[in-house]
Design an enzyme around this catalytic site. Sequence first.
Site, PDB file in Angstrom:
ATOM      1  NE  ARG A 170      87.385   3.787  77.927  1.00 31.53           N
ATOM      2  CZ  ARG A 170      86.147   3.222  78.493  1.00 31.53           C
ATOM      3  NH1 ARG A 170      86.471   2.264  79.311  1.00 31.53           N
ATOM      4  NH2 ARG A 170      85.027   3.697  78.273  1.00 31.53           N
ATOM      5  CB  CYS A 211      86.689   8.640 104.941  1.00 30.60           C
ATOM      6  SG  CYS A 211      86.907   7.517 103.422  1.00 30.60           S
ATOM      7  CD  GLN A 243      73.400   2.905  76.713  1.00 30.49           C
ATOM      8  OE1 GLN A 243      73.463   1.842  77.040  1.00 30.49           O
ATOM      9  NE2 GLN A 243      72.633   3.151  75.665  1.00 30.49           N
ATOM     10  CG  ASN A 244      78.153   7.851  75.143  1.00 34.66           C
ATOM     11  OD1 ASN A 244      77.993   6.654  75.078  1.00 34.66           O
ATOM     12  ND2 ASN A 244      77.758   8.590  74.223  1.00 34.66           N
ATOM     13  CG  HIS A 254      76.195   3.088  81.983  1.00 34.53           C
ATOM     14  ND1 HIS A 254      76.370   2.550  80.777  1.00 34.53           N
ATOM     15  CD2 HIS A 254      75.232   2.557  82.415  1.00 34.53           C
ATOM     16  CE1 HIS A 254      75.270   1.913  80.590  1.00 34.53           C
ATOM     17  NE2 HIS A 254      74.613   1.753  81.660  1.00 34.53           N
ATOM     18  N   GLY A 299      72.685   5.664  68.480  1.00 35.90           N
ATOM     19  CA  GLY A 299      74.201   5.149  68.562  1.00 35.90           C
ATOM     20  C   GLY A 299      74.418   4.226  69.552  1.00 35.90           C
ATOM     21  CB  THR A 300      72.846   2.660  72.506  1.00 38.88           C
ATOM     22  OG1 THR A 300      72.935   1.633  73.227  1.00 38.88           O
ATOM     23  CG2 THR A 300      71.276   3.048  71.980  1.00 38.88           C
ATOM     24  CD  GLU A 356      76.253  -2.035  60.918  1.00 41.55           C
ATOM     25  OE1 GLU A 356      75.581  -2.892  60.454  1.00 41.55           O
ATOM     26  OE2 GLU A 356      77.167  -1.301  60.060  1.00 41.55           O
TER      27      GLU A 356
HETATM   28  C1  BJW Z   1      76.814   4.580  65.459  1.00 36.12           C
HETATM   29  C2  BJW Z   1      77.898   5.244  64.854  1.00 36.12           C
HETATM   30  C3  BJW Z   1      77.577   6.716  64.433  1.00 36.12           C
HETATM   31  C4  BJW Z   1      78.693   3.495  65.398  1.00 36.12           C
HETATM   32  N1  BJW Z   1      76.254   6.983  64.461  1.00 36.12           N
HETATM   33  N2  BJW Z   1      75.775   5.299  65.488  1.00 36.12           N
HETATM   34  C5  BJW Z   1      69.000  -8.198  81.766  1.00 36.12           C
HETATM   35  C6  BJW Z   1      69.384  -9.369  80.827  1.00 36.12           C
HETATM   36  C7  BJW Z   1      70.519  -9.716  80.592  1.00 36.12           C
HETATM   37  C8  BJW Z   1      71.884  -9.172  81.139  1.00 36.12           C
HETATM   38  C9  BJW Z   1      71.510  -8.370  82.264  1.00 36.12           C
HETATM   39  C10 BJW Z   1      70.107  -7.629  82.472  1.00 36.12           C
HETATM   40  N3  BJW Z   1      70.301  -6.852  83.326  1.00 36.12           N
HETATM   41  C11 BJW Z   1      71.467  -6.706  83.651  1.00 36.12           C
HETATM   42  C12 BJW Z   1      72.443  -7.576  83.108  1.00 36.12           C
HETATM   43  C13 BJW Z   1      73.713  -7.496  83.228  1.00 36.12           C
HETATM   44  C14 BJW Z   1      74.287  -6.362  82.479  1.00 36.12           C
HETATM   45  C15 BJW Z   1      73.929  -6.434  80.970  1.00 36.12           C
HETATM   46  O1  BJW Z   1      73.090  -5.876  80.300  1.00 36.12           O
HETATM   47  N4  BJW Z   1      74.482  -7.171  80.156  1.00 36.12           N
HETATM   48  C16 BJW Z   1      74.262  -7.284  78.798  1.00 36.12           C
HETATM   49  C17 BJW Z   1      75.507  -6.800  77.969  1.00 36.12           C
HETATM   50  C18 BJW Z   1      73.846  -8.702  78.537  1.00 36.12           C
HETATM   51  N5  BJW Z   1      73.993  -4.887  83.034  1.00 36.12           N
HETATM   52  C19 BJW Z   1      74.733  -4.495  83.988  1.00 36.12           C
HETATM   53  O2  BJW Z   1      75.524  -5.183  84.629  1.00 36.12           O
HETATM   54  C20 BJW Z   1      74.202  -3.196  84.635  1.00 36.12           C
HETATM   55  N6  BJW Z   1      73.947  -3.300  86.086  1.00 36.12           N
HETATM   56  C21 BJW Z   1      73.053  -3.844  86.447  1.00 36.12           C
HETATM   57  O3  BJW Z   1      72.015  -4.303  85.841  1.00 36.12           O
HETATM   58  O4  BJW Z   1      72.928  -3.935  87.649  1.00 36.12           O
HETATM   59  C22 BJW Z   1      72.017  -4.833  88.506  1.00 36.12           C
HETATM   60  C23 BJW Z   1      72.626  -6.141  88.852  1.00 36.12           C
HETATM   61  C24 BJW Z   1      73.641  -6.401  89.482  1.00 36.12           C
HETATM   62  C25 BJW Z   1      74.179  -7.283  89.710  1.00 36.12           C
HETATM   63  C26 BJW Z   1      74.038  -8.640  88.823  1.00 36.12           C
HETATM   64  C27 BJW Z   1      73.018  -8.510  88.095  1.00 36.12           C
HETATM   65  C28 BJW Z   1      72.422  -7.370  87.824  1.00 36.12           C
HETATM   66  C29 BJW Z   1      75.337  -2.329  84.701  1.00 36.12           C
HETATM   67  C30 BJW Z   1      75.776  -1.872  83.153  1.00 36.12           C
HETATM   68  C31 BJW Z   1      76.939  -0.974  83.098  1.00 36.12           C
HETATM   69  C32 BJW Z   1      77.371  -0.957  81.693  1.00 36.12           C
HETATM   70  N7  BJW Z   1      78.852  -0.165  81.670  1.00 36.12           N
HETATM   71  C33 BJW Z   1      79.628  -0.316  80.611  1.00 36.12           C
HETATM   72  C34 BJW Z   1      81.174   0.415  81.039  1.00 36.12           C
HETATM   73  C35 BJW Z   1      81.059   1.651  81.491  1.00 36.12           C
HETATM   74  C36 BJW Z   1      82.382   2.105  81.951  1.00 36.12           C
HETATM   75  C37 BJW Z   1      83.470   1.958  80.889  1.00 36.12           C
HETATM   76  O5  BJW Z   1      83.224   2.782  79.839  1.00 36.12           O
HETATM   77  O6  BJW Z   1      84.191   1.062  80.701  1.00 36.12           O
HETATM   78  O7  BJW Z   1      78.961   1.051  79.667  1.00 36.12           O
HETATM   79  S1  BJW Z   1      79.450  -1.565  79.587  1.00 36.12           S
HETATM   80  C38 BJW Z   1      79.336  -0.529  77.902  1.00 36.12           C
HETATM   81  O8  BJW Z   1      78.073  -0.748  77.346  1.00 36.12           O
HETATM   82  C39 BJW Z   1      79.282   0.871  78.346  1.00 36.12           C
HETATM   83  C40 BJW Z   1      78.266   1.504  77.478  1.00 36.12           C
HETATM   84  O9  BJW Z   1      77.667   2.598  78.016  1.00 36.12           O
HETATM   85  C41 BJW Z   1      77.315   0.219  77.362  1.00 36.12           C
HETATM   86  C42 BJW Z   1      76.370   0.304  76.123  1.00 36.12           C
HETATM   87  O10 BJW Z   1      77.370   0.294  74.832  1.00 36.12           O
HETATM   88  P1  BJW Z   1      76.539   1.382  73.808  1.00 36.12           P
HETATM   89  O11 BJW Z   1      76.804   2.630  74.111  1.00 36.12           O
HETATM   90  O12 BJW Z   1      75.440   0.628  73.250  1.00 36.12           O
HETATM   91  O13 BJW Z   1      77.841   0.919  72.790  1.00 36.12           O
HETATM   92  P2  BJW Z   1      78.212  -0.203  71.727  1.00 36.12           P
HETATM   93  O14 BJW Z   1      79.650  -0.152  71.387  1.00 36.12           O
HETATM   94  O15 BJW Z   1      77.652  -1.485  72.101  1.00 36.12           O
HETATM   95  O16 BJW Z   1      77.344   0.180  70.401  1.00 36.12           O
HETATM   96  C43 BJW Z   1      77.732   1.391  69.596  1.00 36.12           C
HETATM   97  C44 BJW Z   1      76.428   1.251  68.677  1.00 36.12           C
HETATM   98  O17 BJW Z   1      76.831   2.708  67.882  1.00 36.12           O
HETATM   99  C45 BJW Z   1      76.577   0.376  67.841  1.00 36.12           C
HETATM  100  O18 BJW Z   1      75.290  -0.129  67.604  1.00 36.12           O
HETATM  101  C46 BJW Z   1      76.846   0.864  66.290  1.00 36.12           C
HETATM  102  O19 BJW Z   1      76.312   0.253  65.324  1.00 36.12           O
HETATM  103  C47 BJW Z   1      76.483   2.933  66.656  1.00 36.12           C
HETATM  104  N8  BJW Z   1      77.413   3.425  66.016  1.00 36.12           N
HETATM  105  N9  BJW Z   1      79.135   4.521  64.801  1.00 36.12           N
HETATM  106  C48 BJW Z   1      75.468   6.272  65.237  1.00 36.12           C
HETATM  107  N10 BJW Z   1      78.453   7.451  63.713  1.00 36.12           N
HETATM  108 ZN    ZN Z   2      85.913   8.536 101.584  1.00 37.62          ZN
END
Ligand code: BJW
Ligand code: ZN
Length: 250
Positions: free
Chosen positions: A79, A160, A110-111, A128, A197-198, A225
């Site tokens: 990536r 380390c 979040q990016n 993130h 865009g999330t 969307e």
């Molecule tokens: C446009 C467009 C254009 C297109 N213009 N728009 C409560 C309830 C349920 C679950 C949980 C909860 N609390 C925590 C959780 C678990 C989990 C979670 O949320 N899961 C859900 C999926 C259900 N969360 C976590 O695990 C987080 N940690 C945490 O809560 O710790 C406490 C804990 C610990 C242990 C156990 C439990 C809890 C951490 C979350 C980290 C997310 N990481 C990622 C990956 C990062 C690394 C990588 O890049 O690989 O981050 S996941 C991925 O999703 C990435 C993004 O930042 C994140 C959000 O995605 P985003 O940005 O919204 O993208 P998309 O693709 O989903 O959407 C794009 C949007 O753009 C769409 O809507 C399109 O329509 C739109 N779009 N073109 C404007 N031109």
């Molecule tokens: Zn170290």
Amino acid sequence: MTKQTADSISISDELRARIRNARRVFVLTGAGVSAESGVPTFRGGGASAVWKGLPFEVISSAEMVERDLGAVWEWFDYRLDSLGHVEPNPAHRTIARWQDRFEDFTLVTQNIDGLHAAAGSREVLELHGNIRRARCVKCEAREALDKMNAEPRPPVCRACGGAMRPDVVLFGELLPADVFRVAAERAAACELCFVVGTSAIVYPAAQLPLVARRAGAYLVEINPEPTPLSELCHETIAGRAGEVLPVLDA
Ligand code: BJW
Ligand code: ZN
């Protein structure tokens, strides 16, 4: 809730007036803000969804770091390579201008792609992490990846000798507590909140617009969307960030 279509982006008089008068503005961005730069989104058919047969929820998870750190590095190096020629788009640039337009401006993303900073945003609260940094799994030392690109994977910590991992927040991991705390405080204090865009399904990031709404902010979503947040917004602008944001700024 007012819903608008992107064919001809029309901005309500109400929103225009709020933008004109706002002092405390908060913006939360997600992968969609970088989509027009060519960075794939995660969900809804985005090209980041699957890698070598593994859904991104699996490869981008805390468990995978434990199980196969080499595979995690392959995924993030792939990536990072694909970000090589990517440039900020008009959405990033408009948001960067807003830091000088509004008295009190907060950008939370979040990016992990660094494109807000590349567009000139000075203070970016990265929930993130950042794909251009590595972090030691033992001592937490951080290092810019451009200094380590020629190194083996996983890179070896200079402090380390421990193994390093990408400095990003994976599923099941805690967000950087200080960054999230500041983001939540600013959300609670803003008058105008843009969610751009999330998909608004990943927590705790998705909580921030709710914090703002509950504290009385005017909530505006920009996304082609609908999302789970749409019904809670005062306005949703169904369009692409790179087209809508410059119109809002005009
Ligand atoms: C446009 C467009 C254009 C297109 N213009 N728009 C409560 C309830 C349920 C679950 C949980 C909860 N609390 C925590 C959780 C678990 C989990 C979670 O949320 N899961 C859900 C999926 C259900 N969360 C976590 O695990 C987080 N940690 C945490 O809560 O710790 C406490 C804990 C610990 C242990 C156990 C439990 C809890 C951490 C979350 C980290 C997310 N990481 C990622 C990956 C990062 C690394 C990588 O890049 O690989 O981050 S996941 C991925 O999703 C990435 C993004 O930042 C994140 C959000 O995605 P985003 O940005 O919204 O993208 P998309 O693709 O989903 O959407 C794009 C949007 O753009 C769409 O809507 C399109 O329509 C739109 N779009 N073109 C404007 N031109
Ligand atoms: Zn170290």
